[in-house]
Design an enzyme around this catalytic site. Sequence first.
Site: not given
Length: 300
Positions: A89, A146, A252
Amino acid sequence: MNKIKIALQYLMPKHGISRLVGKFAAAEAGWLTTKAISYFIKAYDINMAEAKLKNASDFKTFNDFFTRELEDGARTIDSDPSTICYPVDGAISQQGPIEKGQLIQAKGFDYSLETLLGGDKETAAPFQDGEFSCIYLAPKDYHRIHMPITGTLREMIYVPGDLFSVNPLTANNVPNLFARNERVVAIFDTAQGAMAMVLVGATIVASIETVWAGTVTPPAGKDVFRWKYPASGIDAITLEKGAEMGRFKLGSTVVSTFAPNMVKFNQQAGPETVTRLGEHYADLVAFEQQASDKDDTNND
């Protein structure tokens, strides 16, 4: 004011502050931890409805909250084998071709592929003239990373460096930002070509973890560390598309690089596009070519 903010980043003891914040983030501080989490949820309007644990008091440490797990089904992984999906995200900072060994950071700023990946020409070679994607994770975002495609881990590299903020303001004003900050590089073999995922540290990012090595940063010293992994056998590490590969303990940026003629990014995606883990991001060129060849054969 923006110039002052940038100047202060050059002057402040970024590593010291980050390590100090990291100690608190890892501490089981009871009511103080709960209060800090509650403030953070409110300040950044975090959607706890999609988290597996929903209350500030459910988390023993701030790190547990920041790397919170999502409810089952909160994200759907695009299962199409002809595509790659978003690994996190966040929001796209930049994406596009790697030209003459350079990646675009912002208008007027490029940075070196070789430096980004740890300063070794052999490591960078498979990605020359390929494609890259840079995605920024804001404080409110889900902070687990992921796999955008199934891959087998071949090498992990820890690269020491600065800890500048990686927000858009800093990216637009600090040269070589992503190739100067502390980072962990993971090189994967995929069925379609080589892929690197670079987890970039930042101010108050206490540490970076991978699922195969645990906490990677911060080790002692200023040396680049490299770990090699087997391509096959019982010790090989293969992660399926959508599987968790790492996490940031405080947020980050993820920079992904791909081999030449491997991916074609979604034309609707570009700088500032909001990303959601698992959604379609790019098509794999090999599958597009196969489809084109099949169409040509049918037409004949």
